[in-house]
Design an enzyme around this catalytic site. Structure first.
Site, mmCIF file in Angstrom:
data_model
loop_
_atom_site.group_PDB
_atom_site.id
_atom_site.type_symbol
_atom_site.label_atom_id
_atom_site.label_comp_id
_atom_site.label_asym_id
_atom_site.label_seq_id
_atom_site.Cartn_x
_atom_site.Cartn_y
_atom_site.Cartn_z
ATOM 1 N N SER A 30 0.817 -1.219 0.000
ATOM 2 C CA SER A 30 0.000 0.000 0.000
ATOM 3 C C SER A 30 0.852 1.271 0.000
ATOM 4 O O SER A 30 0.327 2.352 -0.241
ATOM 5 C CB SER A 30 -0.959 0.001 1.197
ATOM 6 N N HIS A 31 2.150 1.149 0.273
ATOM 7 C CA HIS A 31 3.007 2.338 0.249
ATOM 8 C C HIS A 31 4.195 2.190 -0.699
ATOM 9 O O HIS A 31 5.173 2.927 -0.597
ATOM 10 C CB HIS A 31 3.457 2.727 1.666
ATOM 11 N N GLU A 73 -4.828 0.874 2.357
ATOM 12 C CA GLU A 73 -5.406 -0.483 2.343
ATOM 13 C C GLU A 73 -6.845 -0.433 1.829
ATOM 14 O O GLU A 73 -7.296 -1.334 1.126
ATOM 15 C CB GLU A 73 -5.381 -1.091 3.752
#
Ligand code: NDP
Length: 344
Positions: free
Chosen positions: A45-46, A186
């Protein structure tokens, strides 16, 4: 189909993508290391998932890609840095030498960064300090996305915090988490992949509990973890990251009104402690004693262990990325870049 790259090659590719889209070479290298590091560590997610957000924000002019942070020696144990409306990690890199000098002198040091953007995981900011034997804490605030306990509208940010602690013969224990039940990244991934989220994650625009990630994103809100306790922690992070640094609160940030902008103009604080000053050389062994006691009562792993396992796999086998993501990255390179036309 997946493409396999070494982390260094991925970092280099991301840096070229960022420079082509408005960052200075030096700044791009710092941010690219964070993005590629997240992909290497399985923190999807990053990782590359954030590239459209970085590009959109750079192209909108909301973030300063050529930022030159202004580092100020404010007090014997305090460094304050104006990030020049650029990414926080660049301000941290510029502040690091003075911060460590103060830490060495005092056993404790605070870095207060303002006028900054943070669009990444926090562990890359703290893990290197713990790898050098220090305790490190960090707090970041973001645009309003979380309904405080008892409210139905967002006011607080997802306000992540991280803690890194050195160990004796192992990589540091690092936890890194949002103040919301889960990070917005997320929820965005769930919307993209067509999955529902758990029922305590968020509410829709009418304040009703929902498992639909799109309803949370379209005018709804995330919920704080741990009910009223998490809500208090989210407010504490807002104070430590924004009020303490003379930065902007999440509700003062205007990024949601700027087309293409995804990162907030906010703040970050980092606190470093030298445990050898108070606990002597025994500190890492004491910490390991605690961790082995945790294991003895049934804890199966420490925070950060999953990431370290993914890192070991990536170091051995390379990083696997979807070919459509690789093609997207290449499309962001200038026509003169050989990688734009030649896939590996
Ligand atoms: P998670 O809930 O996925 O994980 C939080 C922490 O708990 C991690 O350190 C994780 O370690 C650990 N953990 C998870 N499961 C277990 C377990 N079973 N046993 C022990 N430890 C465990 O994180 P969030 O969804 O809250 O946040 C995800 C990321 O989003 C973070 O990196 C955060 O910094 C980032 N974020 C960034 C924002 C920004 O504006 N820059 C805003 C909000 C969040 P492990 O990694 O090993 O699983």
């Amino acid at each position: 189909m997946k493409i396999n790259l070494r982390t260094e090659a991925l970092e280099d590719l991301v840096a070229r993508v960022l420079t082509t889209n408005g960052m200075s070479g030096e700044n791009a290298r710092i941010v690219a290391a964070v993005v590629a590091g997240a992909e290497r560590d399985g923190a999807r997610s990053h990782g590359l998932f954030r590239i459209p957000g970085y590009i959109g924000t750079l192209r909108s002019g909301w973030v300063n890609g050529i930022s030159v942070p202004k580092v100020t020696d404010t007090a014997p144990g305090v460094v304050t840095t104006d990030a020049d409306n650029g990414y926080s990690q660049i301000a941290l890199a510029a502040s690091r030498p003075l911060l460590l000098e103060k830490l060495k002198r005092n056993g404790i040091a605070l870095l207060a960064i303002r006028n900054s953007h943070h669009f990444a995981a926090l562990w890359p900011d703290v893990e290197p300090f713990a790898a050098a034997g220090l305790l490190a804490l960090s707090f970041v605030n973001t645009r309003s996305r979380v309904a405080p306990w008892g409210a139905t509208k967002p006011l607080l940010g997802t306000n992540p915090m991280a803690f890194a602690c050195p160990r004796r013969n192992a990589p540091p224990m690092v936890w890194d988490q949002a103040s919301s039940v889960t990070a917005m990244g997320e929820v965005m991934l769930a919307a993209q992949d067509g999955h529902a989220v758990a029922k305590d994650v968020g509410i829709d625009a009418e304040g009703r509990s929902t498992t639909d990630p799109k309803a949370i994103m379209a005018g709804g809100a995330l919920l704080p973890f741990g009910g009223h306790k998490g809500s208090a922690i989210a407010a504490m992070v807002e104070i430590l990251a924004a009020a303490l640094t003379a930065g902007r609160f999440g509700f003062e940030d205007r990024s949601a009104q700027i087309f293409g902008a995804e990162s907030s103009n906010a703040g970050q604080s980092i606190i470093l402690l030298d445990p050898s000053v108070t606990a002597g050389a025994a500190f890492p062994a004491r910490v390991d004693e605690l961790f082995s006691r945790l294991m003895s009562v049934g804890v199966s792993r420490l925070p950060g262990d999953q990431r370290y396992a993914a890192r070991r796999r990536s170091e051995r086998d390379g990083v696997f990325i979807e070919s459509k993501i690789y093609d997207y990255l290449r499309s962001l390179l200038p026509p003169s870049d050989p990688e734009r036309s030649h896939a590996p």
